[in-house]
Design a protein around this motif. Structure first.
Motif, PDB file in Angstrom:
ATOM      1  N   MET A  86       5.759   7.084 -42.369  1.00 48.76           N
ATOM      2  CA  MET A  86       6.316   8.200 -43.137  1.00 48.76           C
ATOM      3  C   MET A  86       5.857   9.551 -42.589  1.00 48.76           C
ATOM      4  O   MET A  86       6.649  10.494 -42.485  1.00 48.76           O
ATOM      5  CB  MET A  86       5.915   8.072 -44.610  1.00 48.76           C
ATOM      6  N   ILE A  87       4.577   9.649 -42.211  1.00 51.51           N
ATOM      7  CA  ILE A  87       4.050  10.908 -41.665  1.00 51.51           C
ATOM      8  C   ILE A  87       4.765  11.268 -40.368  1.00 51.51           C
ATOM      9  O   ILE A  87       5.220  12.404 -40.174  1.00 51.51           O
ATOM     10  CB  ILE A  87       2.521  10.814 -41.443  1.00 51.51           C
ATOM     11  N   TRP A  88       4.893  10.283 -39.477  1.00 49.60           N
ATOM     12  CA  TRP A  88       5.532  10.541 -38.183  1.00 49.60           C
ATOM     13  C   TRP A  88       7.008  10.904 -38.354  1.00 49.60           C
ATOM     14  O   TRP A  88       7.532  11.764 -37.648  1.00 49.60           O
ATOM     15  CB  TRP A  88       5.387   9.316 -37.263  1.00 49.60           C
ATOM     16  N   CYS A  89       7.688  10.255 -39.293  1.00 45.84           N
ATOM     17  CA  CYS A  89       9.115  10.545 -39.512  1.00 45.84           C
ATOM     18  C   CYS A  89       9.328  11.983 -39.980  1.00 45.84           C
ATOM     19  O   CYS A  89      10.228  12.674 -39.486  1.00 45.84           O
ATOM     20  CB  CYS A  89       9.718   9.563 -40.519  1.00 45.84           C
ATOM     21  N   ASP A  90       8.505  12.433 -40.924  1.00 41.31           N
ATOM     22  CA  ASP A  90       8.626  13.812 -41.401  1.00 41.31           C
ATOM     23  C   ASP A  90       8.256  14.808 -40.305  1.00 41.31           C
ATOM     24  O   ASP A  90       8.896  15.861 -40.160  1.00 41.31           O
ATOM     25  CB  ASP A  90       7.754  14.045 -42.640  1.00 41.31           C
ATOM     26  N   PHE A  91       7.227  14.469 -39.517  1.00 37.42           N
ATOM     27  CA  PHE A  91       6.808  15.351 -38.427  1.00 37.42           C
ATOM     28  C   PHE A  91       7.915  15.471 -37.367  1.00 37.42           C
ATOM     29  O   PHE A  91       8.252  16.575 -36.925  1.00 37.42           O
ATOM     30  CB  PHE A  91       5.519  14.815 -37.791  1.00 37.42           C
ATOM     31  N   LEU A  92       8.499  14.338 -36.997  1.00 35.09           N
ATOM     32  CA  LEU A  92       9.576  14.358 -35.997  1.00 35.09           C
ATOM     33  C   LEU A  92      10.833  15.038 -36.534  1.00 35.09           C
ATOM     34  O   LEU A  92      11.557  15.688 -35.780  1.00 35.09           O
ATOM     35  CB  LEU A  92       9.894  12.924 -35.541  1.00 35.09           C
ATOM     36  N   SER A  93      11.092  14.900 -37.843  1.00 37.86           N
ATOM     37  CA  SER A  93      12.220  15.622 -38.457  1.00 37.86           C
ATOM     38  C   SER A  93      12.025  17.126 -38.303  1.00 37.86           C
ATOM     39  O   SER A  93      12.970  17.858 -37.968  1.00 37.86           O
ATOM     40  CB  SER A  93      12.340  15.272 -39.946  1.00 37.86           C
ATOM     41  N   GLY A 182      12.438  23.205 -41.423  1.00 38.46           N
ATOM     42  CA  GLY A 182      11.399  22.657 -40.541  1.00 38.46           C
ATOM     43  C   GLY A 182      10.016  22.741 -41.157  1.00 38.46           C
ATOM     44  O   GLY A 182       9.229  21.785 -41.092  1.00 38.46           O
ATOM     45  N   ILE A 183       9.699  23.884 -41.776  1.00 42.70           N
ATOM     46  CA  ILE A 183       8.383  24.067 -42.413  1.00 42.70           C
ATOM     47  C   ILE A 183       8.222  23.115 -43.601  1.00 42.70           C
ATOM     48  O   ILE A 183       7.139  22.544 -43.817  1.00 42.70           O
ATOM     49  CB  ILE A 183       8.201  25.538 -42.854  1.00 42.70           C
ATOM     50  N   ALA A 184       9.306  22.914 -44.370  1.00 46.57           N
ATOM     51  CA  ALA A 184       9.256  21.993 -45.523  1.00 46.57           C
ATOM     52  C   ALA A 184       8.930  20.572 -45.066  1.00 46.57           C
ATOM     53  O   ALA A 184       8.105  19.883 -45.678  1.00 46.57           O
ATOM     54  CB  ALA A 184      10.585  22.021 -46.273  1.00 46.57           C
ATOM     55  N   PHE A 185       9.559  20.112 -43.971  1.00 47.46           N
ATOM     56  CA  PHE A 185       9.280  18.773 -43.439  1.00 47.46           C
ATOM     57  C   PHE A 185       7.829  18.668 -42.938  1.00 47.46           C
ATOM     58  O   PHE A 185       7.168  17.639 -43.139  1.00 47.46           O
ATOM     59  CB  PHE A 185      10.248  18.421 -42.315  1.00 47.46           C
ATOM     60  N   LEU A 186       7.336  19.737 -42.303  1.00 48.84           N
ATOM     61  CA  LEU A 186       5.942  19.734 -41.827  1.00 48.84           C
ATOM     62  C   LEU A 186       4.956  19.631 -42.990  1.00 48.84           C
ATOM     63  O   LEU A 186       3.971  18.898 -42.921  1.00 48.84           O
ATOM     64  CB  LEU A 186       5.655  21.007 -41.032  1.00 48.84           C
ATOM     65  N   LEU A 187       5.229  20.386 -44.057  1.00 50.21           N
ATOM     66  CA  LEU A 187       4.351  20.350 -45.237  1.00 50.21           C
ATOM     67  C   LEU A 187       4.354  18.969 -45.890  1.00 50.21           C
ATOM     68  O   LEU A 187       3.315  18.489 -46.348  1.00 50.21           O
ATOM     69  CB  LEU A 187       4.787  21.416 -46.253  1.00 50.21           C
ATOM     70  N   SER A 188       5.527  18.310 -45.898  1.00 52.49           N
ATOM     71  CA  SER A 188       5.598  16.954 -46.442  1.00 52.49           C
ATOM     72  C   SER A 188       4.720  16.005 -45.627  1.00 52.49           C
ATOM     73  O   SER A 188       3.966  15.197 -46.191  1.00 52.49           O
ATOM     74  CB  SER A 188       7.050  16.457 -46.441  1.00 52.49           C
ATOM     75  N   ALA A 189       4.804  16.108 -44.294  1.00 52.85           N
ATOM     76  CA  ALA A 189       3.976  15.257 -43.421  1.00 52.85           C
ATOM     77  C   ALA A 189       2.498  15.495 -43.687  1.00 52.85           C
ATOM     78  O   ALA A 189       1.694  14.551 -43.725  1.00 52.85           O
ATOM     79  CB  ALA A 189       4.318  15.538 -41.955  1.00 52.85           C
ATOM     80  N   LEU A 190       2.134  16.752 -43.900  1.00 51.23           N
ATOM     81  CA  LEU A 190       0.733  17.106 -44.164  1.00 51.23           C
ATOM     82  C   LEU A 190       0.248  16.496 -45.472  1.00 51.23           C
ATOM     83  O   LEU A 190      -0.851  15.925 -45.542  1.00 51.23           O
ATOM     84  CB  LEU A 190       0.605  18.635 -44.208  1.00 51.23           C
ATOM     85  N   VAL A 191       1.060  16.584 -46.522  1.00 55.24           N
ATOM     86  CA  VAL A 191       0.698  16.026 -47.830  1.00 55.24           C
ATOM     87  C   VAL A 191       0.565  14.499 -47.752  1.00 55.24           C
ATOM     88  O   VAL A 191      -0.339  13.911 -48.362  1.00 55.24           O
ATOM     89  CB  VAL A 191       1.755  16.416 -48.896  1.00 55.24           C
ATOM     90  N   LEU A 192       1.434  13.862 -46.985  1.00 55.12           N
ATOM     91  CA  LEU A 192       1.403  12.396 -46.883  1.00 55.12           C
ATOM     92  C   LEU A 192       0.111  11.871 -46.256  1.00 55.12           C
ATOM     93  O   LEU A 192      -0.236  10.698 -46.443  1.00 55.12           O
ATOM     94  CB  LEU A 192       2.607  11.898 -46.077  1.00 55.12           C
ATOM     95  N   THR A 193      -0.616  12.725 -45.535  1.00 56.71           N
ATOM     96  CA  THR A 193      -1.906  12.289 -44.971  1.00 56.71           C
ATOM     97  C   THR A 193      -2.916  11.986 -46.080  1.00 56.71           C
ATOM     98  O   THR A 193      -3.926  11.326 -45.836  1.00 56.71           O
ATOM     99  CB  THR A 193      -2.500  13.363 -44.026  1.00 56.71           C
ATOM    100  N   LEU A 194      -2.644  12.479 -47.315  1.00 60.93           N
ATOM    101  CA  LEU A 194      -3.548  12.238 -48.450  1.00 60.93           C
ATOM    102  C   LEU A 194      -3.302  10.883 -49.122  1.00 60.93           C
ATOM    103  O   LEU A 194      -4.029  10.509 -50.047  1.00 60.93           O
ATOM    104  CB  LEU A 194      -3.390  13.349 -49.494  1.00 60.93           C
ATOM    105  N   LEU A 195      -2.268  10.152 -48.696  1.00 57.01           N
ATOM    106  CA  LEU A 195      -1.994   8.829 -49.272  1.00 57.01           C
ATOM    107  C   LEU A 195      -3.164   7.887 -49.034  1.00 57.01           C
ATOM    108  O   LEU A 195      -3.911   8.047 -48.052  1.00 57.01           O
ATOM    109  CB  LEU A 195      -0.733   8.221 -48.640  1.00 57.01           C
ATOM    110  N   PRO A 196      -3.351   6.888 -49.915  1.00 56.46           N
ATOM    111  CA  PRO A 196      -4.387   5.884 -49.652  1.00 56.46           C
ATOM    112  C   PRO A 196      -4.164   5.242 -48.286  1.00 56.46           C
ATOM    113  O   PRO A 196      -3.019   5.114 -47.840  1.00 56.46           O
ATOM    114  CB  PRO A 196      -4.187   4.861 -50.786  1.00 56.46           C
ATOM    115  N   PRO A 197      -5.241   4.838 -47.601  1.00 57.29           N
ATOM    116  CA  PRO A 197      -5.095   4.256 -46.261  1.00 57.29           C
ATOM    117  C   PRO A 197      -4.206   3.012 -46.283  1.00 57.29           C
ATOM    118  O   PRO A 197      -4.153   2.283 -47.270  1.00 57.29           O
ATOM    119  CB  PRO A 197      -6.531   3.887 -45.870  1.00 57.29           C
TER     120      PRO A 197
END
Length: 414
Positions: A86-93, A182-197
């Protein structure tokens, strides 16, 4: 027991770290999607003087990748770690949006079609991963309530999304609009890093190939009558929605004889109704079986679409749109809950990847034909045909409703 502690259950759901994180990321994704969709729609309409073919191509760019890539994405979602996917998909978007922004600056305006196309492809890897994480991190008794939260957020954006997208484009133009996306997708990727491992799963020495896993996915769905029947209903609903999806603007301008900007009021009515419907679904999520929710959703779609095609009065069309929106959360919550309740965790991605293309593929077929059909038939005829397809979908799924009712009765006995 669930009915007596529904409020504590909802409170514990809202405290769930996964729900908090996924909802925040979803907030940024919704901002990106709505600004992208409306900025591109208005930009293309402006560039082509409202050419119906060009406008319909935006919908094809949005939905065709879902048909083509959904099963591949679902299979990879079962193989890859879902959080990382999910993180990579939002980042690549986000990266793709910035690349397309450069193309807009130095090349052709037609590059905007690829913004939708690339994001839609990547979402086919991200969305089933999200479904898989949902099954892992949300307790079964809270599944429908969790789905209701999602639907409520989407409903809110049904109201503010068109207003936000239109405002950003009209005030700042296509370049700033794409930067916001683009910034919205980047922020989503950043937030997703807080998901449980992600869970570290043991690798099988005799690990199957991608092709074998795809075949296993089809065999799994085919072996479960509930999923097969759900797929048949998906196809009918997809054909019905595809017929009318690109024609909403013409319903306003031709059938009702109003200006194009009245379309936003239909979106607003739909979104307001979805918020109400989502809230009601949340309150009663533990008391109404998912197949009942699905039946209510399909029936309201058929009735609402019939009324919209028949009406020549704005208030009646608005009411029909409200009815559709009111029961839309029930439709989505019912579908997702049935899929998650009747699918093993290791197959969630592939089941989602098989059923989604049945819906989206059918939708793309009739969307592609909608412009041609409009030249041959009246809007009234097309909308009635769409309503009839939803009725066919209900009839196709009737055996599934009986199976789910029988299974639920067996669980209650135990």
């Amino acid at each position: 027991m669930s009915s007596t502690n529904s409020n504590p259950s909802m409170a514990s759901l809202l405290r769930n770290r996964f729900i908090q994180t996924i909802m925040t990321a979803g907030l940024f994704i919704q901002v990106g999607i709505w600004v992208r969709n409306f900025a591109i729609l208005l930009f293309v309409t402006e560039k082509t003087d409202g050419d119906a073919l060009a406008v319909s191509l935006i919908s094809v760019a949005e939905f065709a990748p879902i048909f083509i890539f959904s099963f591949i994405g679902g299979t990879f979602a079962d193989r890859w770690r879902p959080k990382r996917t999910m993180i990579w998909c939002d980042f690549l978007s986000a990266i793709s949006i910035f690349v397309i922004l450069m193309a807009l600056l130095f090349s052709t305006w037609k590059a905007v079609f690829f913004a939708t196309f690339v994001s839609a492809i990547l979402s086919q890897f991200s969305q089933p991963s999200g479904m898989k994480l949902f099954k892992v991190h949300v307790p079964g008794e809270q599944m429908q309530a969790g789905m209701s939260l999602f639907q409520t957020m989407m409903a809110i954006f049904m109201i503010i999304g068109p207003i936000l997208g239109t405002f950003v484009f009209q005030q700042f133009g296509i370049y700033i609009s794409m930067m916001v996306v683009g910034i919205a997708f980047l922020l989503s990727a950043l937030v997703l890093t807080l998901l449980p491992p992600d869970r570290m799963e043991k690798k099988d020495e005799n690990e199957t190939s991608l092709w074998d896993e795809m075949k296993l996915g089809f065999q799994y769905v085919w072996s479960r009558k509930i999923l097969v029947t759900l797929g048949g209903g998906f196809m009918a609903a997809g054909l019905g929605l595809g017929l009318i999806h690109p024609l909403a603007i013409f319903l306003v301008t031709e059938r009702l004889g109003l200006e194009e900007n009245y379309l936003q009021w239909l979106f607003t009515a739909h979104g307001a109704a979805m918020i109400i419907g989502g809230a009601v679904a949340m309150v009663f999520s533990n008391r109404i079986a998912p197949h009942i929710l699905l039946m209510l959703g399909m029936g309201s779609m058929a009735a609402g679409i019939f009324m919209m095609g028949w009406s020549t009065m704005f208030w009646l069309t608005l009411m029909a749109e409200f009815i559709i929106g009111l029961f839309m959360p029930a439709l989505h919550i019912g579908i997702n809950t049935i899929i998650l309740n009747n699918t093993d965790e290791t197959f969630v991605g592939r089941v989602n990847g098989i059923l989604t293309p049945l819906f989206m593929g059918s939708m793309v077929i009739t969307m592609s034909l909608a412009g041609l059909l409009k030249k041959q038939f009246s809007l009234f005829t097309i909308y009635q045909a769409s309503a009839a397809l939803f009725v066919i979908g209900i009839l196709v799924m009737l055996p599934m409703f009986r199976m789910l009712k029988t299974a639920e009765a067996g669980i209650n006995k135990n």
